[in-house]
Design an enzyme around this catalytic site. Structure first.
Site, mmCIF file in Angstrom:
data_model
loop_
_atom_site.group_PDB
_atom_site.id
_atom_site.type_symbol
_atom_site.label_atom_id
_atom_site.label_comp_id
_atom_site.label_asym_id
_atom_site.label_seq_id
_atom_site.Cartn_x
_atom_site.Cartn_y
_atom_site.Cartn_z
ATOM 1 N N ARG A 148 0.826 -1.214 0.000
ATOM 2 C CA ARG A 148 0.000 0.000 0.000
ATOM 3 C C ARG A 148 0.860 1.264 0.000
ATOM 4 N NH1 ARG A 148 -2.505 -0.392 5.198
ATOM 5 N NH2 ARG A 148 -3.899 1.321 4.638
ATOM 6 N N GLN A 153 5.396 3.472 7.859
ATOM 7 C CA GLN A 153 4.972 2.611 8.961
ATOM 8 C C GLN A 153 5.968 1.477 9.224
ATOM 9 O OE1 GLN A 153 2.256 3.049 10.847
ATOM 10 N NE2 GLN A 153 1.461 4.797 9.732
ATOM 11 N N HIS A 161 10.361 -5.862 16.070
ATOM 12 C CA HIS A 161 9.345 -6.589 16.832
ATOM 13 C C HIS A 161 8.877 -7.832 16.089
ATOM 14 C CE1 HIS A 161 5.090 -7.419 17.876
ATOM 15 N NE2 HIS A 161 5.535 -7.288 19.113
ATOM 16 N N LYS A 215 -6.720 5.276 20.480
ATOM 17 C CA LYS A 215 -5.489 4.725 19.901
ATOM 18 C C LYS A 215 -4.293 4.835 20.853
ATOM 19 C CE LYS A 215 -2.070 5.601 16.283
ATOM 20 N NZ LYS A 215 -1.700 6.451 15.141
ATOM 21 N N THR A 219 -1.067 1.989 22.918
ATOM 22 C CA THR A 219 0.381 2.052 23.138
ATOM 23 C C THR A 219 0.693 1.997 24.626
ATOM 24 O OG1 THR A 219 0.590 3.416 21.145
ATOM 25 C CG2 THR A 219 2.474 3.357 22.638
#
Length: 299
Positions: A148, A153, A161, A215, A219
């Site tokens: 995409r 990102q 991770h 959101k 985190t």
């Protein structure tokens, strides 16, 4: 007298002893693996896992180059199905670990590994194997970003991770598919149910952003998870729990690395000066686009 000044025979003896010790250590480590999982998919050898992880890293490197002159893929339906599929998978893993550990009478303070074929122990081992597999499936997070053209990102935190979780959990399943290992997987799968629910909702598009005000708390939840993991592991060390000590210390170091990386992400995303309403702000005379509310967290 140094090694180079020694007699050739002495040097050969040192090298031979070192090689023999290495071979014996290798044989010993494989002799204590969990025999229940040795014939399960991906568990016979680390090579398939390492190959998948290597292909993942190659795609991280080559994927953006391949997409450079191409239009980004529109994948809304795929993302909705994928993310809610991950919700179901993580919910299944959480349920299996919770019910298996409950029925087996597991302790949340100290639990050694039971390598027997007890139905609950095998259920826990199977759930942990599915957890390991889910980390491989999560490589698709990165694939979808690149297809995409959301390359911003694909940060170091994101790749670190994903790649380490899948690779390191192979070790966990191979040697300790049970005992203390259940806690971290159970906690993480629960959090991933919430996270992938968020991701699935974001896939519906910008119109839903007003409902996704929470959101930043995801985190924070991840950071709490890492602190709880460190506390749980430290307690296990304090009580001298019969679980591999090196795994405990490695887990603490691993969790600390995530705390630093996620804190950095949190500060940059939520604590830096608010951007102008235009969606851009000047930084060193350069214009930087603000992350939109529906962008993905570092899973």
């Amino acid at each position: 007298m140094g090694l180079l000044d020694s007699e050739p025979g002495s040097v050969l003896n040192v090298v031979s002893t070192a090689l023999n010790d290495t071979v014996e250590f290798y044989r010993w480590t494989w002799s204590i693996t969990d025999k229940r999982v040795e014939n399960w998919p991906l568990m016979q050898s680390p090579l398939p896992t390492l190959c998948i992880s290597t292909l993942y890293l190659l795609f991280v490197w080559l994927g953006p180059k391949w997409m450079k002159d191409r239009e980004p893929f529109q994948m809304r339906l795929v993302l909705i199905i994928y993310n809610f599929g991950m919700v179901l998978l993580n919910l299944f893993i959480f349920r299996e670990l919770f019910m298996g550990s409950y029925n087996a009478g597991y302790s949340y303070i100290c639990q050694s590994v039971d390598y027997s074929d007890n139905v609950n122990e095998v259920r826990i081992a199977a759930a942990l194997w599915w957890y390991f597999v889910s980390k491989g499936v999560e490589y698709l997070d990165t694939v979808f970003f690149i297809l995409r053209k959301k390359n911003n990102q694909v940060s170091f935190l994101h790749v670190y991770h994903h790649c380490t979780m899948f690779t390191l959990w192979w070790i966990g399943i191979k040697w300790v598919a049970g005992g203390q290992a259940f806690f971290g997987a159970q906690l993480n799968s629960f959090i991933h149910v919430i996270m992938y629910s968020y991701y699935g909702l974001t896939a519906f598009g910008p119109w839903i952003q007003k409902y996704l005000w929470w959101k930043r708390y995801l985190t924070m939840l991840q950071l709490v998870q890492f602190h709880v993991t460190i506390g749980h592991t430290a307690l296990s060390l304090y009580t001298d729990c019969p679980f591999p000590k090196w795994m405990h210390w490695a887990l603490i170091a691993y969790a600390i690395s995530f705390i630093f990386l996620f804190l950095n992400f949190y500060v940059r995303t939520y604590k830096e000066p608010k951007k102008a309403k235009t969606g851009k702000t000047a930084v060193n005379e350069c214009s930087m686009t603000v992350h939109q509310p529906w962008t993905k967290l570092p899973a």
